[in-house]
Design an enzyme around this catalytic site. Structure first.
Site: not given
Ligand code: NDP
Length: 249
Positions: A16, A68-69, A95, A147, A160, A162, A164, A193
């Site tokens: 998605r 789960d990556v 992603n 990001s 988040y 840190a 990115k 986005i």
């Protein structure tokens, strides 16, 4: 329209949002696509069925792999399975990402660790496990979805931002380590986005959204087009491409 030769692109978090838009564009360009995501098999197969309508090259295919990556061994096993079952591995788009927002004073250790594990360690895991295949094929194209929060910081997103920012360092290091093997690695830094991730954020509670010079939030397609461009170029590596409507100027 960018055309791809025979080969498979792995897109994590591809069911998605931004990932799904990237899957569609790659399939339309002739690539096979292996989607790695966390959704239940039944639900995922429904979506994959719709994606298959985008395929344009005879013999290309789209498959779903649940993984789960952030799990090192599971991501190793899934890359091995994809390499066995699909066309040779040519591209990787990291992603998959999550948010667990909160100000530092209230952010728990768990919130911090969870976001770093998926967003940063997940990308490391995938790159590490795919790189042997890329080296064997003397070809690899990697795009990491970072990001603008990783470039400028964002109050309430220490974890988040840190993760990115870490992706930027990872991207440049991978670009340097693998350049001589014809493997490129670039990052995209999306701005605001419209996806499930941001559906609860309106212009009122996110002042950044009202400051976008182009006057609108981005769409998943805006990011997919940038990914398509970077994946198809063989002479761009180590860059961080802002796709943010001018927000970061
Ligand atoms: P969404 O939340 O819409 O989609 C994220 C996808 O990642 C979901 O399909 C989710 O699967 C999957 N995922 C989450 N955790 C894992 C995991 N551990 N292993 C495998 N898959 C996982 O996000 P967006 O499309 O908005 O974002 C995509 C990327 O772009 C993220 O990295 C995000 O940080 C980044 N980004 C987004 C921006 C935005 O404004 N939307 C701005 C800047 C960057 P499931 O639902 O099954 O858990």
């Amino acid at each position: 329209m960018i055309r791809y030769e025979e080969g498979t692109a792995i897109v994590t978090g591809g069911l998605r949002g931004i990932g799904a838009a990237i899957v569609r564009l790659l399939a339309a360009g002739g690539s096979s696509v292996a989607i790695i995501d966390m959704a239940e098999e039944d639900k995922a197969q429904e979506t994959v069925k719709q994606f298959r309508a985008e395929l344009t090259r005879p013999g290309s295919e789209i498959r779903y792999y649940r993984c789960d990556v952030s799990d090192f061994e599971a991501s190793k096993a899934v890359v091995a399975q994809i390499s066995k079952e699909m066309e040779k591995l040519t591209m990787l788009v990291n992603n998959a990402g999550i948010t667990r927002d909160g100000l530092i004073l209230t952010m728990s250790e768990q919130q911090f660790d969870d976001v770093i594990s998926v967003n940063l360690k997940g990308a490391f895991n995938m790159i590490k496990h795919c790189s042997r295949q890329f080296m064997k094929n003397k070809f690899g194209r990697i795009v990491n979805i970072s990001s603008v929060s990783g470039l400028s910081g964002n109050a309430g997103q220490a974890n988040y931002s840190a993760s990115k920012a870490g992706l930027v360092g990872l991207t440049k290091t991978v670009a340097r380590e693998f350049a001589s093997k014809n493997i490129t690695c670039n990052a995209i830094a999306p701005g605001f986005i419209q996806t499930d991730m941001t559906k609860d954020i309106s212009a009122e509670n996110n002042p950044l959204a009202s400051q976008i010079p182009l006057g609108r939030p981005g769409t998943p397609d805006d990011i997919a087009k940038a990914a398509d461009f970077l994946l198809s170029s063989g002479y761009i590596t180590g860059v961080v491409l802002r796709v943010d409507g001018g927000l970061g100027m």
